[in-house]
Structures are given as C-alpha cells and as structure tokens.
Write a protein that holds these residues in place. Structure first.
Motif, PDB file in Angstrom:
ATOM      1  N   LYS A  16       8.245   3.193 -18.273  1.00  0.00           N
ATOM      2  CA  LYS A  16       9.143   2.507 -17.334  1.00  0.00           C
ATOM      3  C   LYS A  16       8.445   2.249 -15.999  1.00  0.00           C
ATOM      4  CE  LYS A  16      13.366   3.836 -16.881  1.00  0.00           C
ATOM      5  NZ  LYS A  16      14.522   4.741 -16.626  1.00  0.00           N
ATOM      6  N   ILE A  17       7.658   3.235 -15.560  1.00  0.00           N
ATOM      7  CA  ILE A  17       6.953   3.083 -14.280  1.00  0.00           C
ATOM      8  C   ILE A  17       5.940   1.953 -14.361  1.00  0.00           C
ATOM      9  CG2 ILE A  17       5.301   4.209 -12.734  1.00  0.00           C
ATOM     10  CD1 ILE A  17       6.761   6.850 -13.358  1.00  0.00           C
ATOM     11  N   VAL A  18       5.149   1.943 -15.441  1.00  0.00           N
ATOM     12  CA  VAL A  18       4.141   0.884 -15.601  1.00  0.00           C
ATOM     13  C   VAL A  18       4.815  -0.481 -15.656  1.00  0.00           C
ATOM     14  CG1 VAL A  18       2.408  -0.063 -17.166  1.00  0.00           C
ATOM     15  CG2 VAL A  18       2.435   2.381 -16.684  1.00  0.00           C
ATOM     16  N   HIS A  19       5.948  -0.564 -16.340  1.00  0.00           N
ATOM     17  CA  HIS A  19       6.667  -1.844 -16.420  1.00  0.00           C
ATOM     18  C   HIS A  19       7.112  -2.300 -15.032  1.00  0.00           C
ATOM     19  CE1 HIS A  19       9.221  -5.011 -17.999  1.00  0.00           C
ATOM     20  NE2 HIS A  19      10.236  -4.522 -17.313  1.00  0.00           N
ATOM     21  N   LYS A  20       7.649  -1.380 -14.247  1.00  0.00           N
ATOM     22  CA  LYS A  20       8.075  -1.737 -12.889  1.00  0.00           C
ATOM     23  C   LYS A  20       6.887  -2.149 -12.027  1.00  0.00           C
ATOM     24  CE  LYS A  20      12.370   0.908 -12.404  1.00  0.00           C
ATOM     25  NZ  LYS A  20      13.085   1.942 -11.612  1.00  0.00           N
ATOM     26  N   MET A  21       5.783  -1.419 -12.171  1.00  0.00           N
ATOM     27  CA  MET A  21       4.597  -1.737 -11.382  1.00  0.00           C
ATOM     28  C   MET A  21       4.052  -3.114 -11.751  1.00  0.00           C
ATOM     29  SD  MET A  21       2.771   2.009 -11.468  1.00  0.00           S
ATOM     30  CE  MET A  21       1.442   1.665 -10.359  1.00  0.00           C
ATOM     31  N   GLU A  22       4.026  -3.419 -13.036  1.00  0.00           N
ATOM     32  CA  GLU A  22       3.535  -4.729 -13.468  1.00  0.00           C
ATOM     33  C   GLU A  22       4.388  -5.862 -12.897  1.00  0.00           C
ATOM     34  OE1 GLU A  22       1.479  -3.608 -17.785  1.00  0.00           O
ATOM     35  OE2 GLU A  22       3.532  -4.361 -17.704  1.00  0.00           O
ATOM     36  N   ARG A  23       5.673  -5.599 -12.714  1.00  0.00           N
ATOM     37  CA  ARG A  23       6.558  -6.619 -12.173  1.00  0.00           C
ATOM     38  C   ARG A  23       6.398  -6.772 -10.659  1.00  0.00           C
ATOM     39  NH1 ARG A  23      10.889  -4.558 -13.786  1.00  0.00           N
ATOM     40  NH2 ARG A  23      11.732  -3.725 -11.859  1.00  0.00           N
ATOM     41  N   THR A  24       6.150  -5.667  -9.957  1.00  0.00           N
ATOM     42  CA  THR A  24       6.121  -5.723  -8.488  1.00  0.00           C
ATOM     43  C   THR A  24       4.765  -6.119  -7.918  1.00  0.00           C
ATOM     44  OG1 THR A  24       5.710  -3.325  -8.420  1.00  0.00           O
ATOM     45  CG2 THR A  24       7.988  -4.063  -8.201  1.00  0.00           C
ATOM     46  N   PHE A  25       3.676  -5.927  -8.647  1.00  0.00           N
ATOM     47  CA  PHE A  25       2.368  -6.314  -8.115  1.00  0.00           C
ATOM     48  C   PHE A  25       2.292  -7.805  -7.786  1.00  0.00           C
ATOM     49  CE2 PHE A  25       0.622  -2.265  -9.868  1.00  0.00           C
ATOM     50  CZ  PHE A  25       0.038  -1.809  -8.699  1.00  0.00           C
ATOM     51  N   PRO A  26       2.730  -8.704  -8.673  1.00  0.00           N
ATOM     52  CA  PRO A  26       2.724 -10.127  -8.307  1.00  0.00           C
ATOM     53  C   PRO A  26       3.634 -10.428  -7.119  1.00  0.00           C
ATOM     54  CG  PRO A  26       2.896  -9.868 -10.693  1.00  0.00           C
ATOM     55  CD  PRO A  26       3.093  -8.510 -10.101  1.00  0.00           C
ATOM     56  N   GLN A  27       4.779  -9.736  -7.016  1.00  0.00           N
ATOM     57  CA  GLN A  27       5.669  -9.941  -5.878  1.00  0.00           C
ATOM     58  C   GLN A  27       4.983  -9.529  -4.574  1.00  0.00           C
ATOM     59  OE1 GLN A  27       9.095  -7.569  -6.842  1.00  0.00           O
ATOM     60  NE2 GLN A  27       9.829  -8.965  -8.429  1.00  0.00           N
ATOM     61  N   ARG A  28       4.254  -8.445  -4.628  1.00  0.00           N
ATOM     62  CA  ARG A  28       3.554  -7.963  -3.432  1.00  0.00           C
ATOM     63  C   ARG A  28       2.441  -8.932  -3.040  1.00  0.00           C
ATOM     64  NH1 ARG A  28       4.352  -3.232  -4.484  1.00  0.00           N
ATOM     65  NH2 ARG A  28       2.601  -2.753  -5.822  1.00  0.00           N
ATOM     66  N   ALA A  29       1.734  -9.455  -4.014  1.00  0.00           N
ATOM     67  CA  ALA A  29       0.675 -10.423  -3.722  1.00  0.00           C
ATOM     68  C   ALA A  29       1.264 -11.686  -3.103  1.00  0.00           C
ATOM     69  CB  ALA A  29      -0.077 -10.768  -5.006  1.00  0.00           C
ATOM     70  N   GLU A  30       2.430 -12.127  -3.613  1.00  0.00           N
ATOM     71  CA  GLU A  30       3.095 -13.300  -3.048  1.00  0.00           C
ATOM     72  C   GLU A  30       3.505 -13.023  -1.602  1.00  0.00           C
ATOM     73  OE1 GLU A  30       7.020 -16.150  -3.850  1.00  0.00           O
ATOM     74  OE2 GLU A  30       6.640 -14.384  -5.096  1.00  0.00           O
ATOM     75  N   GLY A  31       4.024 -11.822  -1.347  1.00  0.00           N
ATOM     76  CA  GLY A  31       4.404 -11.462   0.008  1.00  0.00           C
ATOM     77  C   GLY A  31       3.213 -11.447   0.952  1.00  0.00           C
ATOM     78  N   ALA A  32       2.092 -10.911   0.488  1.00  0.00           N
ATOM     79  CA  ALA A  32       0.886 -10.888   1.309  1.00  0.00           C
ATOM     80  C   ALA A  32       0.416 -12.301   1.638  1.00  0.00           C
ATOM     81  CB  ALA A  32      -0.222 -10.117   0.583  1.00  0.00           C
ATOM     82  N   GLU A  33       0.495 -13.202   0.666  1.00  0.00           N
ATOM     83  CA  GLU A  33       0.099 -14.591   0.906  1.00  0.00           C
ATOM     84  C   GLU A  33       0.987 -15.239   1.966  1.00  0.00           C
ATOM     85  OE1 GLU A  33      -2.391 -16.262   0.132  1.00  0.00           O
ATOM     86  OE2 GLU A  33      -3.250 -15.588  -1.762  1.00  0.00           O
ATOM     87  N   LYS A  34       2.275 -14.927   1.952  1.00  0.00           N
ATOM     88  CA  LYS A  34       3.183 -15.477   2.956  1.00  0.00           C
ATOM     89  C   LYS A  34       2.829 -14.966   4.353  1.00  0.00           C
ATOM     90  CE  LYS A  34       7.127 -16.319  -0.071  1.00  0.00           C
ATOM     91  NZ  LYS A  34       7.113 -17.778   0.144  1.00  0.00           N
ATOM     92  N   VAL A  35       2.506 -13.676   4.437  1.00  0.00           N
ATOM     93  CA  VAL A  35       2.108 -13.108   5.722  1.00  0.00           C
ATOM     94  C   VAL A  35       0.834 -13.767   6.224  1.00  0.00           C
ATOM     95  CG1 VAL A  35       1.293 -11.022   6.883  1.00  0.00           C
ATOM     96  CG2 VAL A  35       3.229 -10.884   5.320  1.00  0.00           C
ATOM     97  N   LEU A  36      -0.148 -13.887   5.352  1.00  0.00           N
ATOM     98  CA  LEU A  36      -1.429 -14.472   5.743  1.00  0.00           C
ATOM     99  C   LEU A  36      -1.285 -15.946   6.083  1.00  0.00           C
ATOM    100  CD1 LEU A  36      -3.618 -12.657   3.091  1.00  0.00           C
ATOM    101  CD2 LEU A  36      -3.866 -12.437   5.565  1.00  0.00           C
ATOM    102  N   GLY A  87       1.284  -1.617   8.685  1.00  0.00           N
ATOM    103  CA  GLY A  87       2.550  -1.208   8.103  1.00  0.00           C
ATOM    104  C   GLY A  87       2.402  -0.641   6.708  1.00  0.00           C
ATOM    105  N   ASP A  88       3.511  -0.645   5.993  1.00  0.00           N
ATOM    106  CA  ASP A  88       3.566  -0.116   4.635  1.00  0.00           C
ATOM    107  C   ASP A  88       3.300  -1.258   3.658  1.00  0.00           C
ATOM    108  OD1 ASP A  88       4.098   1.083   2.246  1.00  0.00           O
ATOM    109  OD2 ASP A  88       6.208   1.518   2.645  1.00  0.00           O
ATOM    110  N   PHE A  89       2.074  -1.298   3.121  1.00  0.00           N
ATOM    111  CA  PHE A  89       1.677  -2.353   2.193  1.00  0.00           C
ATOM    112  C   PHE A  89       2.058  -2.004   0.755  1.00  0.00           C
ATOM    113  CE2 PHE A  89      -0.596  -3.328   5.927  1.00  0.00           C
ATOM    114  CZ  PHE A  89      -1.049  -4.630   5.862  1.00  0.00           C
ATOM    115  N   ASN A  90       2.434  -0.751   0.517  1.00  0.00           N
ATOM    116  CA  ASN A  90       2.753  -0.302  -0.837  1.00  0.00           C
ATOM    117  C   ASN A  90       1.632  -0.615  -1.820  1.00  0.00           C
ATOM    118  OD1 ASN A  90       5.325   1.105  -1.153  1.00  0.00           O
ATOM    119  ND2 ASN A  90       6.198  -0.712  -0.186  1.00  0.00           N
ATOM    120  N   ASP A  91       0.421  -0.667  -1.329  1.00  0.00           N
ATOM    121  CA  ASP A  91      -0.738  -0.911  -2.190  1.00  0.00           C
ATOM    122  C   ASP A  91      -1.951  -0.212  -1.592  1.00  0.00           C
ATOM    123  OD1 ASP A  91      -1.868  -1.889  -4.499  1.00  0.00           O
ATOM    124  OD2 ASP A  91      -1.066  -3.898  -4.212  1.00  0.00           O
ATOM    125  N   VAL A  92      -2.958  -0.005  -2.410  1.00  0.00           N
ATOM    126  CA  VAL A  92      -4.077   0.861  -2.053  1.00  0.00           C
ATOM    127  C   VAL A  92      -5.342   0.057  -1.756  1.00  0.00           C
ATOM    128  CG1 VAL A  92      -3.174   2.759  -3.455  1.00  0.00           C
ATOM    129  CG2 VAL A  92      -4.718   1.085  -4.501  1.00  0.00           C
TER     130      VAL A  92
END
Length: 361
Positions: free
Chosen positions: A247-267, A281-286
């Motif tokens: 379940k965790i891997v499934h959630k992570m696979e779904r949120t990584f593209p969302q996070r990348a899209e958010g980063a692109e909007k910021v940039l 801030g909190d990037f929720n990524d490493v």
C-alpha cells in the motif's frame, strides 16, 4: 585458516553483485521521470541504507584479501559518485566577510504547533524556539496562523513577543504556510501556483537589497498512522508488514509525479526573477531524487550540501529518518551554514541557515 566451499564463495559473489546492482539503481533512480517509472523514485529513498551496506561489503572483501571483488565495488562507488555526493556532502561552514550583510532563515514543518515529545508541556515550544533562534525570516509549514485557533499548544505572552519581533507576516489562513519576518515582505502571485496551495512566494526587503523567497510544502505521501509505523512492526507481523508495504509503495508511486509537477510549478514561477532567490520548506523528497534534481537543473544549489560534512535527516518519527526538508538558493548569496535544531515537538526538525548577501545578481 577458514576453508569455504566453492558453492558458498559463488553465492557470496552473486549476492555481492546483486547488492552492487541495487546500489546503482538506488543512486540513479532519481534520474528517471516518476511518471514513467515511479519505482526509481522509491528506490532513491533507500539509497543511504544500500550505499552503507555496499561500503561494508567492500571493506569485508578487502579484509579477506579478495581484491577483485573489492575493486569492482570501488568502481561502482566511482560510477555512483554524483548522486552519492548529493546525499553525503563533504563541505564545511564558513564565516561571513567582515562587515558583510547576513540573512538568517529558519524553516520548519511545525505540525500545527503540536508537541510530540512533551504533550503536556504548558506553553508552546514552537514559538519559544522561534524566539530563541531569532532568525530574520521564519518559513513555517503546517501552520495556518499564530493564535489559539490554529495552534494546539499556545502561550499568549510568547505569541505577543513573536508579533513584536516579527511585525511582517504572510499567509492568509486558508492553507498551511506562514511567513514571519523582521523586514518588509511583498507577496508575489504566480497564477496557478497560488491556487494549488503549494507555496508562498514573496520578497524580503533587507537593509541592503530585496531577496525573493519561496516557502514550499510539496505533496506528501499521505500515509495513515498504521502505514507510518510499518518499521516498528516486528517479525511476528510480517504478513501485515508486507500488505502495508504494498500500500505504501502504491501511494508513493502516485505522489511522486504529483510532487514533480508541483516542483515544476514553483520553478516556473521563479524562473524570471532577476534577484537572489531562496526556496525552502518541506519538499517531502530526498537528495538525489527527481524532484531534488529539478531544482539543480534550474541553477539552484543546496545550502546544506554547500556547508556540511555528513548526511542528516529532518523527519524524526516512526524510524523513518530521511532528509525531507531542503534549502535551495540561487544568485548573489553565499551560504555560510545550515544547522539542524534537535527539538522533537514536530515530526520534522527545524533547519537554520545563514547566508551572506552579495552584490550583483
């Protein structure tokens, strides 16, 4: 003399090669777009563990005089040098030039003022820490406002001191980003970015020049309380652990593209700014992740990487010790230090950064 059968030797060599290959995959998983292959982004999170394991294996082969296997491991580390460097910085803090202007920044996902370590504490260690650090600018995530309606722990006298020391504040209370400043602030709106509630964009008018800043809170993994505690489940609960893991891997696979899209909007919002810029801030990524590398590609640099020797972690609960909070900078700024404050009222540690303000862009 220890005699080892050929089959055991072969098995150890095969296992070593498997670990080396997994290490390469973990190191370079962040180079794969998450919308194409999100498992690569998942693998990057485990990079510190697998790199440490590979280093131990190389040392063991050296101890037993197996030079070829050890040299193959050394070659693997050379191949993975760039992403490992993003995770394992090898620098040190510096001092500002005499008389040079310095800006101090505190960034913290404050978990709405909760106190996980001292739930019965009378007052607010969040606000007390802000006063103690005395930064010029404070970027808070998961804080809607500084009053009793928003904070789970609150001290009116401490809040009054915050209001006096930080007369300039941003954050409209409809989403969980708050900025406190000793210097005048100017809000910047970047179209769709604002509607996504991913970031608060603003400028700080210091005594010497105006600096752009972005306080971000990129999408999280949205794990529930049981999923967050997967590492605490013992061997007797392996079946439950495997189910939760999927379940965790499934959630992570779904949120990584969302996070990348958010980063692109910021940039996309800051690309045209002709002034020094800090994104924190909190990037929720490493480090070494796809999202992290997006900022490097756009000319930003990691202030922690530039001023520290050794990795860190900023998330501190449920044995998930990962570096999720970042401070990027670009332009006429020189990072002097980035320090982690070891206070566990939130599930994130706060970071304090100091920058020398330079002339020019």
């Amino acid at each position: 003399m220890i005699i080892v059968s050929p089959l055991i030797k072969l098995g150890l060599k095969i296992a070593t090669f498997v670990v080396y290959l997994i290490t390469i995959f973990c190191c370079y998983g962040g180079y794969i777009p998450p919308e194409i292959f999100p498992l690569g982004s998942v693998a990057v999170i485990g990079m510190p563990v697998i790199v440490t394991l590979s280093a131990a294996i190389v040392i063991l082969w050296l101890c037993f005089g197996r030079w070829i296997m050890a040299l193959i491991g050394v070659g693997m580390f050379i191949l993975c040098g760039a992403p490992i460097k993003m995770w394992f910085p090898m620098n040190s803090p510096t001092e500002a030039e005499p008389g040079a202007p310095v800006l101090t920044l505190l960034t913290w996902n404050a978990l709405h003022g909760s106190d996980l370590e001292k739930p019965d504490y009378e007052g607010s260690r969040l606000l007390e820490t802000i006063l103690e650090v005395n930064a010029d600018v404070v970027c808070l995530q998961e804080v809607y406002c500084i009053d009793k309606s928003c904070l789970t722990h609150f001290s009116q006298s401490t809040a009054d001191s915050i209001a006096r020391i930080y007369p300039y504040q941003l954050g409209d209370g409809t989403y969980d980003l708050r900025i406190l400043s000793k210097y005048p602030l100017r809000h910047i709106y970047f179209g769709s970015l604002y509607s996504y509630r991913l970031a608060e964009c603003f400028t700080v008018k210091t005594p010497t020049r105006e600096i752009a800043m972005v306080n971000v809170h990129l999408p999280s993994y949205v794990l529930d309380s049981k999923e967050k505690q997967i590492l605490k489940i013992g061997d007797s609960g392996m079946a439950e652990k495997k189910k939760l893991g999927r379940k965790i891997v499934h959630k992570m696979e779904r949120t990584f593209p969302q996070r990348a899209e958010g980063a692109e909007k910021v940039l996309g919002g800051v690309d045209e700014l002709a002034m020094p810029t800090i994104i924190c801030g909190d990037f929720n990524d490493v480090p070494a992740s796809w999202t992290y590398r997006l900022f490097l590609k756009r000319g930003f640099m990691d202030a922690y990487d530039a001023t520290n020797f050794f990795p860190t972690h900023t998330f501190n609960t449920n044995m998930m010790y990962v570096h999720l909070d970042q401070i990027f900078y670009r332009g006429a700024l020189r990072p002097l230090s980035v320090d982690r404050i070891n206070i566990r009222c939130s599930d994130h540690y706060p970071l304090v950064a100091k920058f020398q303000i330079l002339e020019g862009y």
